[in-house]
Design a protein around this motif. Structure first.
Motif, PDB file in Angstrom:
ATOM      1  N   PHE A  28       0.824  -1.203   0.000  1.00 33.98           N
ATOM      2  CA  PHE A  28       0.000   0.000   0.000  1.00 33.98           C
ATOM      3  C   PHE A  28       0.859   1.254   0.000  1.00 33.98           C
ATOM      4  O   PHE A  28       0.495   2.277  -0.595  1.00 33.98           O
ATOM      5  N   ALA A  29       2.020   1.194   0.645  1.00 33.56           N
ATOM      6  CA  ALA A  29       2.882   2.372   0.762  1.00 33.56           C
ATOM      7  C   ALA A  29       3.637   2.674  -0.527  1.00 33.56           C
ATOM      8  O   ALA A  29       3.965   3.841  -0.796  1.00 33.56           O
ATOM      9  N   LEU A  30       3.946   1.660  -1.323  1.00 34.03           N
ATOM     10  CA  LEU A  30       4.787   1.871  -2.505  1.00 34.03           C
ATOM     11  C   LEU A  30       4.182   2.865  -3.505  1.00 34.03           C
ATOM     12  O   LEU A  30       4.895   3.744  -4.008  1.00 34.03           O
ATOM     13  N   PRO A  31       2.873   2.776  -3.843  1.00 34.60           N
ATOM     14  CA  PRO A  31       2.328   3.798  -4.745  1.00 34.60           C
ATOM     15  C   PRO A  31       2.362   5.194  -4.141  1.00 34.60           C
ATOM     16  O   PRO A  31       2.550   6.174  -4.864  1.00 34.60           O
ATOM     17  N   ALA A  32       2.175   5.300  -2.820  1.00 33.80           N
ATOM     18  CA  ALA A  32       2.275   6.609  -2.168  1.00 33.80           C
ATOM     19  C   ALA A  32       3.693   7.151  -2.291  1.00 33.80           C
ATOM     20  O   ALA A  32       3.903   8.350  -2.518  1.00 33.80           O
ATOM     21  N   LEU A  33       4.666   6.263  -2.141  1.00 39.30           N
ATOM     22  CA  LEU A  33       6.058   6.652  -2.333  1.00 39.30           C
ATOM     23  C   LEU A  33       6.285   7.107  -3.774  1.00 39.30           C
ATOM     24  O   LEU A  33       6.959   8.112  -4.034  1.00 39.30           O
ATOM     25  N   GLY A  34       5.694   6.376  -4.713  1.00 41.60           N
ATOM     26  CA  GLY A  34       5.791   6.761  -6.119  1.00 41.60           C
ATOM     27  C   GLY A  34       5.198   8.136  -6.373  1.00 41.60           C
ATOM     28  O   GLY A  34       5.750   8.931  -7.156  1.00 41.60           O
ATOM     29  N   SER A  35       4.086   8.456  -5.707  1.00 41.85           N
ATOM     30  CA  SER A  35       3.471   9.777  -5.858  1.00 41.85           C
ATOM     31  C   SER A  35       4.408  10.873  -5.372  1.00 41.85           C
ATOM     32  O   SER A  35       4.547  11.917  -6.019  1.00 41.85           O
ATOM     33  N   GLN A 301      13.380  11.499   3.074  1.00 39.58           N
ATOM     34  CA  GLN A 301      12.133  11.553   3.839  1.00 39.58           C
ATOM     35  C   GLN A 301      10.972  10.834   3.158  1.00 39.58           C
ATOM     36  O   GLN A 301       9.986  10.500   3.818  1.00 39.58           O
ATOM     37  N   MET A 302      11.069  10.612   1.873  1.00 42.05           N
ATOM     38  CA  MET A 302       9.925  10.079   1.128  1.00 42.05           C
ATOM     39  C   MET A 302       9.421   8.732   1.635  1.00 42.05           C
ATOM     40  O   MET A 302       8.209   8.536   1.791  1.00 42.05           O
ATOM     41  N   PRO A 303      10.299   7.745   1.907  1.00 39.69           N
ATOM     42  CA  PRO A 303       9.777   6.470   2.415  1.00 39.69           C
ATOM     43  C   PRO A 303       9.015   6.639   3.720  1.00 39.69           C
ATOM     44  O   PRO A 303       7.945   6.035   3.901  1.00 39.69           O
ATOM     45  N   ALA A 304       9.538   7.447   4.650  1.00 38.90           N
ATOM     46  CA  ALA A 304       8.867   7.649   5.932  1.00 38.90           C
ATOM     47  C   ALA A 304       7.498   8.282   5.741  1.00 38.90           C
ATOM     48  O   ALA A 304       6.523   7.897   6.409  1.00 38.90           O
ATOM     49  N   MET A 305       7.397   9.244   4.834  1.00 39.34           N
ATOM     50  CA  MET A 305       6.112   9.886   4.574  1.00 39.34           C
ATOM     51  C   MET A 305       5.105   8.895   4.006  1.00 39.34           C
ATOM     52  O   MET A 305       3.937   8.874   4.408  1.00 39.34           O
TER      53      MET A 305
END
Length: 486
Positions: A28-35, A301-305
């Motif tokens: 679920f987090a990977l597409p958010a990271l992609g965004s 910071q992107m992965p944590a976000m």
């Protein structure tokens, strides 16, 4: 459709209330990271266009204007986060009507906020730029850019809201994919409108703003079209259009919980401005080094976000479903995934920092050396901040917003700024860089203590399904309201 049928045909929504937690969280987090990556790449490419085609004053103008826009987005963004909590909890408990009521109230609220922000922003733009100390040679272009950007606020805010709503409903892939058309249009239109072509006049910095304005509008249209074409859960049809009339109880939650969350971003912004002021006193090389290392920190910071967003959505759905036994496991999984991803980013950045910094600082050896030193002292603080983000995101998923705000204020003012004051005489400029891990450690300790203490679990953000149905029928009974708490 029954209340439990949250997923509409053609959607990419995931069930966040069952299955292996760590795997689901990561997927679920990977597409958010992609965004996040796409947004940063889009901003970087646009900055290159402006820097190359408009010049230094154009780049400085957009930097000043974007800071004003970020400050305005910060408060409003909190309302979106609060709306996402409502949508996520309703999705978790299978309450499709409640989820769409949250969407309807959010749409109206964001549209009205966008119109008000556009009007107020247009009128106060000169004063805001003067307040920032915008240089006289930069001011005219910054004002043009800022005012054009304000015109796009209503649709931009609605686009952000729908993306957050879809993530709250368990779909992080569709928002990422829907970013692509607007991104490509923005990148393509920038040189075309800046320089002009054929019947299109050269507009300079105004062209850069117009490119973003058009791209954001296209993104909004495409997003709405896809939502209805695929019949996604966040759409409204027929009798559901009445949900656009805001419910007072939902507005109370969104505003009451959204303001503290928005203020957290404001605290971060103000802290960043203060830190920049402190860095400015250290000379040009240090300022350049700090700017370059900040470019690397953006990606660290992107992965944590992304993980924090995923943990919040996952926790909200499980709280809505009453599956409290999974909450601590979500926290552990989020912390471990953050340690792995953010830790890897920090290690890679430190290993290849010289080559990466050369991209921004060319052959400025002194500035590169300072930037490497800053990275060595401060970069690992983002691992601590990532863990904090996971834990605070989970507490916010149940509506706990005031304590995380207080923790952030304590971490940034007596923690970060206080440590600079205490250490400055003994270690000089290094006090600035050490303040990052000191503030990060204080924030983590306080957040962990609040999470462990557990009072946030007692907050009752949403009513039960039966109470919500009673509210819809009675429109006035206290037992049917979704009440803010804490």
């Amino acid at each position: 459709m029954t209340s439990g049928e949250i997923r509409a045909p053609g959607g990419n929504a995931m069930d966040l209330t069952s299955g292996p937690i760590a795997r689901t969280l990561l997927i679920f987090a990977l597409p958010a990271l992609g965004s996040n990556v796409l947004q940063s790449v889009n901003g970087s490419i646009n900055a290159v266009w402006i820097g190359q085609l408009v010049g230094e004053t154009g780049l400085a103008a957009t930097a000043n204007a974007n800071l004003v826009m970020f400050m305005m987005f910060a408060l409003i963004f909190g309302f979106g986060m609060a709306s996402t909590i409502i949508i996520g909890q309703c999705a978790g408990r299978g309450d499709l009507a409640g989820m769409r009521q949250g969407v309807g109230t959010g749409v109206t609220l964001f549209f009205v906020l966008g119109l008000v922000a556009t009007l107020v922003g247009w009128l106060t733009a000169p004063q805001l730029l003067h307040l920032l100390g915008t240089p006289d040679d930069v001011f005219p272009q910054a004002l043009i850019y800022l005012r054009v950007m304000y015109l796009g606020l209503p649709t931009s805010l609605l686009t952000v809201f729908f993306a957050m709503a879809m993530r709250g409903a368990g779909d992080s892939l569709t928002p990422m994919l829907l970013m692509l058309p607007g991104m490509f249009i923005d990148i393509a239109l920038n040189p075309l409108l800046i320089l002009g072509w054929g019947p299109i006049p050269a507009m300079g910095i105004k062209g850069a703003a117009m490119a973003t304005l058009i791209a954001n509008f296209v993104s909004f249209v495409v997003m709405v079209a896809v939502i209805y074409a695929r019949d996604l859960p966040v759409r409204l049809r027929g009798p559901e259009w009445r949900y656009l009339v805001p419910r007072r109880d939902l507005v109370g939650i969104i505003v009451g919980k959204g303001i503290p969350m928005g203020l957290q971003m404001v605290v971060m912004s103000v802290s960043a401005l203060v830190m920049l002021g402190l860095v400015n006193r250290e000379g040009t090389d240090t300022v350049a080094a700090y700017g370059a290392i900040n470019q690397l920190w953006t990606y660290i910071q992107m992965p944590a976000m992304a993980i924090g967003m995923a943990a919040s959505a996952m926790a909200a759905q499980n709280i809505g479903a009453g599956k409290w036994d999974r909450i601590d496991r979500i926290a552990v999984a989020g912390v471990l995934v953050n340690l792995a991803l953010t830790g890897s980013m920090v290690v890679l950045t430190l290993l290849f920092d010289h080559r990466l910094l050369t991209l921004f600082l060319a052959d400025h050896a002194d500035a590169i050396m300072i930037a490497e030193h800053i990275g060595l002292l401060a970069s690992w603080a983002f691992i601590l901040m990532g863990v904090t983000m996971v834990l605070s995101s989970i507490t916010r998923a149940n509506g706990a917003t005031m304590v995380p705000l207080v923790i952030m204020v304590l971490a940034y003012i007596p923690g970060r700024l206080g440590s600079i004051y205490l250490l400055n005489d003994s270690i000089g400029a290094d006090a600035i860089w050490w303040s990052f891990p000191i503030g990060g450690a204080l924030s983590l300790l306080l957040t962990f203590a609040y999470y462990w203490q557990g009072s946030w679990r007692n907050i009752r953000l949403l009513a039960t399904v039966e109470e919500a149905e009673e509210f819809v029928q009675s429109e006035g009974e206290p037992t049917g309201r979704i009440l803010p708490n804490g």
